[in-house]
Scaffold this motif. Structure first.
Motif, short mmCIF file in Angstrom:
data_model
loop_
_atom_site.label_atom_id
_atom_site.label_comp_id
_atom_site.label_asym_id
_atom_site.label_seq_id
_atom_site.Cartn_x
_atom_site.Cartn_y
_atom_site.Cartn_z
N GLY A 1 0.83 -1.22 0.00
CA GLY A 1 0.00 0.00 0.00
C GLY A 1 0.85 1.25 0.00
O GLY A 1 1.70 1.44 0.87
N GLY A 2 0.63 2.09 -1.02
CA GLY A 2 1.43 3.32 -1.16
C GLY A 2 0.63 4.56 -0.86
O GLY A 2 0.72 5.57 -1.55
N GLY A 3 -0.17 4.52 0.21
CA GLY A 3 -0.82 5.73 0.73
C GLY A 3 0.16 6.39 1.71
O GLY A 3 1.31 5.97 1.81
N PRO A 4 -0.32 7.41 2.45
CA PRO A 4 0.60 8.07 3.38
C PRO A 4 1.23 7.12 4.39
O PRO A 4 2.43 7.23 4.69
N SER A 5 0.46 6.14 4.90
CA SER A 5 1.03 5.24 5.92
C SER A 5 2.09 4.33 5.30
O SER A 5 3.16 4.13 5.89
N GLY A 6 1.81 3.79 4.11
CA GLY A 6 2.77 2.88 3.47
C GLY A 6 4.02 3.61 2.99
O GLY A 6 5.14 3.10 3.10
N LEU A 7 3.84 4.81 2.45
CA LEU A 7 5.00 5.60 1.98
C LEU A 7 5.92 5.88 3.18
O LEU A 7 7.14 5.71 3.10
N MET A 8 5.32 6.29 4.30
CA MET A 8 6.12 6.60 5.49
C MET A 8 6.77 5.32 6.03
O MET A 8 7.94 5.34 6.44
N ALA A 9 6.03 4.21 6.04
CA ALA A 9 6.59 2.95 6.55
C ALA A 9 7.79 2.53 5.71
O ALA A 9 8.83 2.12 6.25
N ALA A 10 7.66 2.65 4.39
CA ALA A 10 8.76 2.23 3.51
C ALA A 10 9.99 3.12 3.73
O ALA A 10 11.13 2.64 3.75
N ILE A 11 9.77 4.41 3.93
CA ILE A 11 10.89 5.33 4.18
C ILE A 11 11.55 4.99 5.52
O ILE A 11 12.78 4.89 5.61
N ALA A 12 10.72 4.78 6.54
CA ALA A 12 11.28 4.47 7.88
C ALA A 12 12.09 3.18 7.84
O ALA A 12 13.18 3.10 8.42
N ALA A 13 11.57 2.17 7.15
CA ALA A 13 12.30 0.89 7.06
C ALA A 13 13.58 1.08 6.25
O ALA A 13 14.64 0.55 6.60
N GLY A 14 13.49 1.86 5.19
CA GLY A 14 14.67 2.16 4.36
C GLY A 14 15.73 2.89 5.16
O GLY A 14 16.94 2.62 5.02
N GLU A 15 15.31 3.81 6.01
CA GLU A 15 16.27 4.56 6.84
C GLU A 15 17.02 3.65 7.79
O GLU A 15 18.12 3.95 8.21
N LYS A 16 16.41 2.54 8.15
CA LYS A 16 17.07 1.57 9.04
C LYS A 16 17.98 0.64 8.25
O LYS A 16 18.54 -0.31 8.79
N GLY A 17 18.08 0.87 6.95
CA GLY A 17 18.99 0.08 6.13
C GLY A 17 18.41 -1.23 5.65
O GLY A 17 19.13 -2.09 5.13
N ALA A 18 17.11 -1.41 5.81
CA ALA A 18 16.50 -2.67 5.38
C ALA A 18 16.34 -2.71 3.86
O ALA A 18 16.27 -1.65 3.22
N LYS A 19 16.27 -3.91 3.32
CA LYS A 19 15.95 -4.04 1.90
C LYS A 19 14.42 -4.07 1.79
O LYS A 19 13.77 -5.00 2.28
N VAL A 20 13.89 -3.00 1.20
CA VAL A 20 12.44 -2.79 1.28
C VAL A 20 11.80 -2.84 -0.11
O VAL A 20 12.34 -2.28 -1.07
#
Ligand SMILES: Cc1cc2nc3c(=O)[nH]c(=O)nc-3n(C[C@H](O)[C@H](O)[C@H](O)COP(=O)(O)OP(=O)(O)OC[C@H]3O[C@@H](n4cnc5c(N)ncnc54)[C@H](O)[C@@H]3O)c2cc1C
Length: 433
Positions: free
Chosen positions: A19-38
């Motif tokens: 899901g690429g709404g506001p919650s999913g966009l933010m979740a993907a960014i937050a996970a990416g910031e932790k260095g995860a492969k997202v």
């Protein structure tokens, strides 16, 4: 950005956000910031479609009222977000967007908008950040289901048959309202398969319907009333809730901000007392007491007893509404004020303060701005947005049983829960890897 860990053995991704709404966009960014492969997956060809139409198309990114107020403006389980706000708040959202180069401005009721007034600038900034963090994006890729194995998420299956393995899944597919934006309620079944309870779904922030004669004969259609107070009454005639904002009469009933805010209380009252109709009360002069209105009218009439009542009362309320209320109280518009009985003036004054409108429901869930109900918050860890029932599973945004008034509260909830879900999905994937 340093990669904090390697992808778990044989896993395609650490974190898959659906899901690429506001919650999913933010979740993907937050996970990416932790260095995860997202991987971020959306079924549409554009991300953030609902975000882009929020706040009248200018994107109401958040709200700057104090946290206590934000929680009050989230009547659907807002208190569940206390812990989340202590970790990532509305002020953090503002800083987050400023860091992305999106300058925000505050408008009425604390509502925050991009200075550019362009919703797309907000969506674009999020997309650029995803790219910087090397988040993979699959568009036009509807997810069919989430696969669980031995109490843990294991993979995501796309409708085209592709299966992608992962340590963590963030379900961010929104509710069931305005389905053309992609939110069609697909996530509820995936939550149930993991053992979650879905509380009853209902339309909220939605126009209400009425079969009052003045609605059916369209005599007030299109009339806007500014700064009125609208209440929903219980069967004993006491207000359950009141909201002071604007409203509009439509061809099917009532709409506008005050009505949207009251709508969920109409739905709940009908259900609670098994009613087919609920009474709303419209106060068109909320700064005055009824006796004051009455005395003022009497004074004006005494000053000019021969003047027609419609001219004496000009400007009291918008003209169309004035004429309607006079007729409603059996007062001839051209009648001289001095000839009208005090009793009629009293009942007119009462109508200005408490005009009853019987309403019989709302437009359907699909037409609501927001979906009430959803994944029960009792089964979600409030500090992580992790499932209490399935390891590696996270929820964020409108799919949760959290809902607020329009004004940036739902988007704030989506961004805050998205932040927590993404961060913790990445951390839990790291522990598993
Ligand atoms: C017209 C309008 C105006 C609004 N104005 C405001 C406002 O002023 N203030 C406010 O607070 N809120 C407002 N809202 C509500 C707010 O926009 C939503 O609460 C918010 O967008 C929810 O975010 P979300 O990330 O949970 O879900 P959504 O924004 O609904 O995004 C869900 C995403 O998941 C995708 N998806 C769904 N199913 C699948 C699947 N099977 N596979 C892959 N992807 C899938 C969809 O394509 C979509 O992109 C408004 C809503 C509308 C409709």
């Amino acid at each position: 950005m340093t990669n904090e860990y390697k992808v778990g053995a044989n896993m395609d991704y650490d974190v898959i956000v659906i899901g690429g709404g506001p919650s999913g966009l933010m979740a993907a960014i937050a996970a990416g910031e932790k260095g995860a492969k997202v991987l971020l997956i959306d079924k549409g060809d554009k991300l953030g479609r609902k975000l882009a139409i929020s706040g009248g198309g200018r994107c109401n990114v958040t709200n700057r009222l104090p946290i206590e107020e934000i929680i009050k403006h989230l009547p659907g389980n807002g208190k569940f977000l206390y812990s989340a706000f202590s970790i990532f708040s509305n002020e953090d959202i503002i800083k987050f967007f400023e860091k992305l180069g999106i300058e925000l401005k505050e408008e009425d009721h604390g509502r925050m908008f991009p200075v550019s007034n362009k919703a797309q600038s907000v969506v674009d900034a999020l997309l650029i950040q995803l790219e910087k963090l090397h988040v993979r994006i699959f568009k036009n890729s509807p997810v069919a289901k989430v696969i669980y194995e031995n109490g843990h998420v294991s993979a995501v299956l796309l409708k085209d048959g592709q299966q992608l393995s992962t340590n963590s899944v963030v379900i961010a597919v929104g509710g069931k309202s305005v389905p053309h934006t992609g939110s069609t309620g697909d996530g509820y079944a995936w939550a149930e398969q993991a053992g979650h309870t879905i509380t009853e779904l209902f339309p909220t922030e939605v126009p209400v319907t009425s079969s009052e004669p003045f609605i059916k004969n369209k005599s007030l259609q299109g009339l806007s009333l500014r700064d009125i107070e609208l209440s929903v009454l219980n069967p004993k005639g006491k207000p359950i809730i009141s909201h002071r904002m604007d409203m509009i009469f439509t061809h099917f009933g009532l709409s506008g901000p005050a009505v949207l805010r009251c709508s969920q209380f109409v739905v709940k009252a009908m259900k609670k007392w098994k009613l087919t109709e609920v009474t709303m009360s419209l106060d068109s002069l909320p700064d005055k007491k009824e006796e004051e209105v009455f005395q003022e009218i009497i004074k004006h009439i005494k000053n000019e007893p021969k003047k027609s009542i419609k001219n004496t009362l000009k400007g009291l309320v918008p003209e169309r509404y004035l004429l309607f209320l006079l007729e409603f109280n059996g007062i001839d518009l051209s009648e001289q004020g001095g000839t009208i009985s005090n009793e009629k003036i009293r009942s007119f004054s009462k109508s200005c303060k408490q005009f009853p409108i019987k309403v019989n429901g709302t437009l359907p869930l699909e037409k609501a701005f927001v979906t009430g109900g959803g994944v029960s918050v009792k089964e979600i860890e409030p500090q992580t947005m992790g499932s209490k029932l399935m390891n590696g599973l996270y929820f964020c945004g409108e799919i949760l049983d959290v809902h607020g008034y329009t004004g940036g509260y739902n988007i704030t909830s989506a961004l805050v829960t998205g932040r927590l879900a993404g961060t913790n999905a990445a951390l839990s994937a790291k522990m598993k890897a």
